[in-house]
Design a protein around this motif. Sequence first.
Motif, mmCIF file in Angstrom:
data_model
loop_
_atom_site.group_PDB
_atom_site.id
_atom_site.type_symbol
_atom_site.label_atom_id
_atom_site.label_comp_id
_atom_site.label_asym_id
_atom_site.label_seq_id
_atom_site.Cartn_x
_atom_site.Cartn_y
_atom_site.Cartn_z
ATOM 1 N N THR A 197 -7.420 -7.939 9.878
ATOM 2 C CA THR A 197 -7.781 -9.337 10.077
ATOM 3 C C THR A 197 -6.969 -10.214 9.144
ATOM 4 O O THR A 197 -6.434 -9.755 8.130
ATOM 5 C CB THR A 197 -9.286 -9.541 9.809
ATOM 6 O OG1 THR A 197 -9.593 -9.080 8.485
ATOM 7 C CG2 THR A 197 -10.127 -8.768 10.817
ATOM 8 N N GLY A 198 -6.887 -11.508 9.498
ATOM 9 C CA GLY A 198 -6.157 -12.462 8.677
ATOM 10 C C GLY A 198 -4.707 -12.627 9.053
ATOM 11 O O GLY A 198 -3.969 -13.360 8.392
ATOM 12 N N VAL A 251 2.216 -4.269 8.084
ATOM 13 C CA VAL A 251 1.035 -4.325 7.221
ATOM 14 C C VAL A 251 0.910 -3.041 6.408
ATOM 15 O O VAL A 251 0.633 -3.076 5.196
ATOM 16 C CB VAL A 251 -0.223 -4.567 8.078
ATOM 17 C CG1 VAL A 251 -1.482 -4.363 7.251
ATOM 18 C CG2 VAL A 251 -0.200 -5.974 8.656
ATOM 19 N N ALA A 252 1.111 -1.891 7.062
ATOM 20 C CA ALA A 252 1.045 -0.623 6.336
ATOM 21 C C ALA A 252 2.098 -0.562 5.236
ATOM 22 O O ALA A 252 1.815 -0.124 4.114
ATOM 23 C CB ALA A 252 1.219 0.543 7.312
ATOM 24 N N ALA A 253 3.312 -0.999 5.541
ATOM 25 C CA ALA A 253 4.367 -0.994 4.524
ATOM 26 C C ALA A 253 4.029 -1.937 3.373
ATOM 27 O O ALA A 253 4.354 -1.655 2.216
ATOM 28 C CB ALA A 253 5.700 -1.378 5.159
ATOM 29 N N ALA A 260 -3.196 -8.234 -1.303
ATOM 30 C CA ALA A 260 -1.952 -8.283 -0.520
ATOM 31 C C ALA A 260 -1.971 -9.471 0.431
ATOM 32 O O ALA A 260 -3.012 -9.841 0.983
ATOM 33 C CB ALA A 260 -1.770 -6.983 0.261
ATOM 34 N N THR A 261 -0.803 -10.092 0.601
ATOM 35 C CA THR A 261 -0.656 -11.247 1.485
ATOM 36 C C THR A 261 0.466 -10.989 2.487
ATOM 37 O O THR A 261 1.178 -9.991 2.406
ATOM 38 C CB THR A 261 -0.343 -12.522 0.681
ATOM 39 O OG1 THR A 261 0.967 -12.394 0.089
ATOM 40 C CG2 THR A 261 -1.385 -12.742 -0.406
ATOM 41 N N ARG A 310 -0.729 -15.691 3.443
ATOM 42 C CA ARG A 310 -2.192 -15.657 3.366
ATOM 43 C C ARG A 310 -2.653 -14.217 3.243
ATOM 44 O O ARG A 310 -1.935 -13.279 3.586
ATOM 45 C CB ARG A 310 -2.787 -16.300 4.612
ATOM 46 C CG ARG A 310 -2.408 -15.604 5.911
ATOM 47 C CD ARG A 310 -2.831 -16.411 7.115
ATOM 48 N NE ARG A 310 -2.059 -17.659 7.193
ATOM 49 C CZ ARG A 310 -2.308 -18.592 8.092
ATOM 50 N NH1 ARG A 310 -3.297 -18.456 8.949
ATOM 51 N NH2 ARG A 310 -1.571 -19.690 8.132
ATOM 52 N N ARG A 311 -3.840 -14.029 2.745
ATOM 53 C CA ARG A 311 -4.379 -12.682 2.552
ATOM 54 C C ARG A 311 -4.770 -12.071 3.897
ATOM 55 O O ARG A 311 -5.203 -12.775 4.815
ATOM 56 C CB ARG A 311 -5.603 -12.722 1.639
ATOM 57 C CG ARG A 311 -5.290 -13.064 0.183
ATOM 58 C CD ARG A 311 -6.535 -13.010 -0.663
ATOM 59 N NE ARG A 311 -7.120 -11.683 -0.651
ATOM 60 C CZ ARG A 311 -8.265 -11.359 -1.267
ATOM 61 N NH1 ARG A 311 -8.934 -12.305 -1.924
ATOM 62 N NH2 ARG A 311 -8.735 -10.137 -1.230
ATOM 63 N N PHE A 312 -4.584 -10.767 3.975
ATOM 64 C CA PHE A 312 -5.057 -10.032 5.141
ATOM 65 C C PHE A 312 -5.920 -8.864 4.666
ATOM 66 O O PHE A 312 -5.892 -8.487 3.498
ATOM 67 C CB PHE A 312 -3.885 -9.523 5.991
ATOM 68 C CG PHE A 312 -2.976 -8.575 5.276
ATOM 69 C CD1 PHE A 312 -3.271 -7.212 5.203
ATOM 70 C CD2 PHE A 312 -1.814 -9.029 4.668
ATOM 71 C CE1 PHE A 312 -2.422 -6.334 4.559
ATOM 72 C CE2 PHE A 312 -0.975 -8.156 4.021
ATOM 73 C CZ PHE A 312 -1.283 -6.805 3.958
ATOM 74 N N TYR A 313 -6.701 -8.311 5.587
ATOM 75 C CA TYR A 313 -7.679 -7.284 5.225
ATOM 76 C C TYR A 313 -7.555 -6.121 6.211
ATOM 77 O O TYR A 313 -7.406 -6.322 7.419
ATOM 78 C CB TYR A 313 -9.101 -7.841 5.252
ATOM 79 C CG TYR A 313 -9.273 -9.081 4.399
ATOM 80 C CD1 TYR A 313 -9.609 -8.989 3.066
ATOM 81 C CD2 TYR A 313 -9.060 -10.351 4.948
ATOM 82 C CE1 TYR A 313 -9.755 -10.130 2.281
ATOM 83 C CE2 TYR A 313 -9.196 -11.494 4.179
ATOM 84 C CZ TYR A 313 -9.542 -11.375 2.848
ATOM 85 O OH TYR A 313 -9.673 -12.492 2.078
#
Length: 365
Positions: A209-210, A226-228, A283-284, A295-298
């Motif tokens: 999300t995010g 995102v994983a990286a 992490a953003t 922006r932050r992601f989750y």
Amino acid sequence: MALKCAACGKFMPKDSAEGASCVGCHNLYHLACVGIQDRNKIATGWECPECKAKIPRKNNDDTPIKNVSERDLTGAPAHLCMSPNDTAHDITVDFSVAEELKLFREVFREELSSMRKEMQEVRRELSKVSSSLLQCNKRIDDLESSVIRVEKQFSKRIDDLQSRIVSVESQTKERSNTDSNSVEATIAQLKAELNERDQELLLNDVDITGIPEEKAENVTHIAILVAAKIGVTINESDIVRAERVGPVRGGRDEVTARPIVVRLARRALRDVLLRAARVRREATTADMNLPGPARRFYVNERLTKNNRQLFNKARAAAKNCKWKFTWTRDGRIYSRKSEGQSGVRIRSDQDILRIFGTENIGPNI
């Protein structure tokens, strides 16, 4: 290395068996170029015409002067009695061309042999690469077959449970009011079992999300980015499916962007991804080439709809009671008041009422 005649400049055989070597300048000559008919008649210490011309003559006044042309041409072989324009180069031209062709063939054979070896090596390397690709494709096919088989098994079990629920619900209409409590308990138990089976189907899934949403986006590529970003390397073969879920909303900002659901090929990889996300909570999206500001992601494990609603209620109640920790693990919901205390599992709304009390929960429970 190929040798050349010092007179005509043509190539000579490597063994120089058909040439004469001058002891003075050490140059090689075709026999025909220096007028020698028989190699066996070459005298020891033979010198070429140029070296002989450099030797100073002795002053012998008694020697009668003879015409050079007569002295040299008397008794000479017929092929040497030519006009000045018929030089030794013309005599040996056919022989020299043949020798050059012979040397060219040898060089060409060596180059061709080298090219054949290189091509054979390239073919071997290509064969190894092809074999590796075939093995990877086979493993991916086997993995997809296993995932499909497991999904079919769980779907069948879910269908069976749904059939049982329908059967129980139909039986409740026929029972008396005295049996309603037990029937409702049975239904609640079956629904809980069905929810657990649904959650088991999501053990390889994560929610991201995010992340801002845009048209024609590559969701799989975003999942890899995102994983990286949180320090985990995955590739497309590790992702079974990646997609946005939920209804499309008007805006595309952080709040309205739909979550990304990623199904991974292995549960162990999902666990690694979740652990890395817990370590890098701040992490953003910076340096990810995504639209909008950083922006932050989750990244969280995916929950069923019932578990997601229950988790939100438990987190709200824990916040009102000033409990510090509320989390999920493998689809199970836990809460803990402070460090050092043991966590309690929350399975239903009744557990929230029992643990936090009616005065500390919202009106929806």
